[in-house]
Motif scaffolding. Sequence first.
Motif, PDB file in Angstrom:
ATOM      1  N   ARG A  91       7.050   7.648  15.201  1.00 54.32           N
ATOM      2  CA  ARG A  91       5.822   7.004  15.665  1.00 54.32           C
ATOM      3  C   ARG A  91       5.664   5.596  15.109  1.00 54.32           C
ATOM      4  O   ARG A  91       5.210   4.692  15.806  1.00 54.32           O
ATOM      5  CB  ARG A  91       4.612   7.859  15.292  1.00 54.32           C
ATOM      6  N   VAL A  92       6.020   5.395  13.829  1.00 55.30           N
ATOM      7  CA  VAL A  92       5.946   4.046  13.248  1.00 55.30           C
ATOM      8  C   VAL A  92       6.912   3.126  13.974  1.00 55.30           C
ATOM      9  O   VAL A  92       6.565   1.990  14.329  1.00 55.30           O
ATOM     10  CB  VAL A  92       6.241   4.081  11.728  1.00 55.30           C
ATOM     11  N   ASN A  93       8.122   3.600  14.200  1.00 53.25           N
ATOM     12  CA  ASN A  93       9.111   2.787  14.901  1.00 53.25           C
ATOM     13  C   ASN A  93       8.676   2.486  16.336  1.00 53.25           C
ATOM     14  O   ASN A  93       8.899   1.383  16.840  1.00 53.25           O
ATOM     15  CB  ASN A  93      10.477   3.471  14.883  1.00 53.25           C
ATOM     16  N   ALA A  94       8.044   3.443  16.983  1.00 52.93           N
ATOM     17  CA  ALA A  94       7.539   3.210  18.336  1.00 52.93           C
ATOM     18  C   ALA A  94       6.426   2.167  18.320  1.00 52.93           C
ATOM     19  O   ALA A  94       6.319   1.337  19.234  1.00 52.93           O
ATOM     20  CB  ALA A  94       7.037   4.512  18.947  1.00 52.93           C
ATOM     21  N   HIS A  95       5.608   2.184  17.275  1.00 50.57           N
ATOM     22  CA  HIS A  95       4.529   1.203  17.154  1.00 50.57           C
ATOM     23  C   HIS A  95       5.090  -0.214  17.054  1.00 50.57           C
ATOM     24  O   HIS A  95       4.585  -1.135  17.687  1.00 50.57           O
ATOM     25  CB  HIS A  95       3.656   1.523  15.939  1.00 50.57           C
ATOM     26  N   TYR A  96       6.144  -0.381  16.245  1.00 54.33           N
ATOM     27  CA  TYR A  96       6.739  -1.702  16.071  1.00 54.33           C
ATOM     28  C   TYR A  96       7.744  -2.055  17.162  1.00 54.33           C
ATOM     29  O   TYR A  96       8.096  -3.215  17.323  1.00 54.33           O
ATOM     30  CB  TYR A  96       7.391  -1.823  14.697  1.00 54.33           C
ATOM     31  N   GLY A  97       8.248  -1.073  17.861  1.00 56.20           N
ATOM     32  CA  GLY A  97       9.167  -1.349  18.950  1.00 56.20           C
ATOM     33  C   GLY A  97      10.622  -1.447  18.533  1.00 56.20           C
ATOM     34  O   GLY A  97      11.471  -1.826  19.332  1.00 56.20           O
ATOM     35  N   TRP A  98      10.938  -1.125  17.296  1.00 60.06           N
ATOM     36  CA  TRP A  98      12.325  -1.098  16.826  1.00 60.06           C
ATOM     37  C   TRP A  98      12.400  -0.206  15.593  1.00 60.06           C
ATOM     38  O   TRP A  98      11.383   0.137  14.992  1.00 60.06           O
ATOM     39  CB  TRP A  98      12.870  -2.494  16.552  1.00 60.06           C
ATOM     40  N   ALA A  99      13.600   0.177  15.216  1.00 55.72           N
ATOM     41  CA  ALA A  99      13.788   1.124  14.107  1.00 55.72           C
ATOM     42  C   ALA A  99      13.655   0.422  12.763  1.00 55.72           C
ATOM     43  O   ALA A  99      14.628   0.144  12.080  1.00 55.72           O
ATOM     44  CB  ALA A  99      15.152   1.801  14.220  1.00 55.72           C
ATOM     45  N   CYS A 100      12.414   0.133  12.361  1.00 55.73           N
ATOM     46  CA  CYS A 100      12.192  -0.563  11.099  1.00 55.73           C
ATOM     47  C   CYS A 100      12.104   0.403   9.919  1.00 55.73           C
ATOM     48  O   CYS A 100      12.322   0.002   8.785  1.00 55.73           O
ATOM     49  CB  CYS A 100      10.942  -1.427  11.175  1.00 55.73           C
ATOM     50  N   VAL A 101      11.787   1.672  10.163  1.00 59.09           N
ATOM     51  CA  VAL A 101      11.682   2.669   9.095  1.00 59.09           C
ATOM     52  C   VAL A 101      12.780   3.705   9.292  1.00 59.09           C
ATOM     53  O   VAL A 101      12.911   4.290  10.361  1.00 59.09           O
ATOM     54  CB  VAL A 101      10.297   3.357   9.106  1.00 59.09           C
ATOM     55  N   GLY A 102      13.579   3.923   8.227  1.00 64.28           N
ATOM     56  CA  GLY A 102      14.650   4.903   8.279  1.00 64.28           C
ATOM     57  C   GLY A 102      14.315   6.185   7.552  1.00 64.28           C
ATOM     58  O   GLY A 102      14.781   7.256   7.903  1.00 64.28           O
ATOM     59  N   LYS A 103      13.482   6.073   6.506  1.00 64.19           N
ATOM     60  CA  LYS A 103      13.062   7.268   5.774  1.00 64.19           C
ATOM     61  C   LYS A 103      11.712   7.024   5.119  1.00 64.19           C
ATOM     62  O   LYS A 103      11.256   5.884   5.003  1.00 64.19           O
ATOM     63  CB  LYS A 103      14.111   7.684   4.746  1.00 64.19           C
ATOM     64  N   ILE A 104      11.111   8.130   4.687  1.00 62.59           N
ATOM     65  CA  ILE A 104       9.804   8.072   4.028  1.00 62.59           C
ATOM     66  C   ILE A 104       9.949   8.638   2.626  1.00 62.59           C
ATOM     67  O   ILE A 104      10.577   9.677   2.427  1.00 62.59           O
ATOM     68  CB  ILE A 104       8.755   8.879   4.817  1.00 62.59           C
ATOM     69  N   VAL A 105       9.360   7.946   1.653  1.00 61.39           N
ATOM     70  CA  VAL A 105       9.304   8.430   0.277  1.00 61.39           C
ATOM     71  C   VAL A 105       7.839   8.726  -0.018  1.00 61.39           C
ATOM     72  O   VAL A 105       6.961   7.897   0.241  1.00 61.39           O
ATOM     73  CB  VAL A 105       9.849   7.375  -0.712  1.00 61.39           C
ATOM     74  N   LEU A 106       7.586   9.918  -0.546  1.00 57.62           N
ATOM     75  CA  LEU A 106       6.217  10.334  -0.823  1.00 57.62           C
ATOM     76  C   LEU A 106       5.901  10.141  -2.301  1.00 57.62           C
ATOM     77  O   LEU A 106       6.702  10.498  -3.167  1.00 57.62           O
ATOM     78  CB  LEU A 106       6.020  11.796  -0.444  1.00 57.62           C
ATOM     79  N   ARG A 107       4.738   9.597  -2.580  1.00 57.83           N
ATOM     80  CA  ARG A 107       4.246   9.440  -3.940  1.00 57.83           C
ATOM     81  C   ARG A 107       2.907  10.170  -4.012  1.00 57.83           C
ATOM     82  O   ARG A 107       1.953   9.801  -3.328  1.00 57.83           O
ATOM     83  CB  ARG A 107       4.024   7.972  -4.283  1.00 57.83           C
ATOM     84  N   GLN A 108       2.860  11.219  -4.814  1.00 62.35           N
ATOM     85  CA  GLN A 108       1.604  11.960  -4.935  1.00 62.35           C
ATOM     86  C   GLN A 108       0.673  11.214  -5.862  1.00 62.35           C
ATOM     87  O   GLN A 108       1.017  10.898  -7.000  1.00 62.35           O
ATOM     88  CB  GLN A 108       1.847  13.368  -5.445  1.00 62.35           C
ATOM     89  N   ASP A 109      -0.515  10.940  -5.360  1.00 60.62           N
ATOM     90  CA  ASP A 109      -1.519  10.204  -6.117  1.00 60.62           C
ATOM     91  C   ASP A 109      -2.845  10.319  -5.376  1.00 60.62           C
ATOM     92  O   ASP A 109      -2.893  10.762  -4.226  1.00 60.62           O
ATOM     93  CB  ASP A 109      -1.104   8.736  -6.234  1.00 60.62           C
TER      94      ASP A 109
END
Length: 158
Positions: A91-109
């Motif tokens: 969905r993020v990549n669709a929003h920007y129109g190209w594959a800008c995000v390859g993975k997600i890192v989670l930080r619990q806070d």
Amino acid sequence: MARVKPLSELIEGCIGPAFAAQGFASSDILAVWPDIVGARLAGACQPVKLEWPRRARRDAEGRPEPGTLVVRVEGAFALELQHLAPIVIQRVNAHYGWACVGKIVLRQDRLHRAARRAPQKILDPARRGEVALAVARIEEDRLRDALDRLGIAVVARR
């Protein structure tokens, strides 16, 4: 005469450098985050920064390698977001129109949220009538309206 500029154009110039330091090209991902992940997840997570690879490799179209989106998430929603990560990336990549995000890192806070307003107190109709009666003799409309609002605020506190 100068063209009237939307507030978004003026704000982008002020806060743009701060977002660029965190890897965001613009601040729009924060504004549309609830649309990307849904209202339920947006209430439990928010993007922190977008980390780009150190070596700037480019693909055939000249775009850089996909980055890593760092997301701050609260407690048990980390597990749910971990399972939904491929969908969020898509969905993020669709929003920007190209594959800008390859993975997600989670930080619990804990999330930084704006303070909520206290619920407005219900005003007794008799007290409201007293305020209206007190300002009724004032002829100037704007002054009467301002004093009426002030009177309601004072009466509501008591």
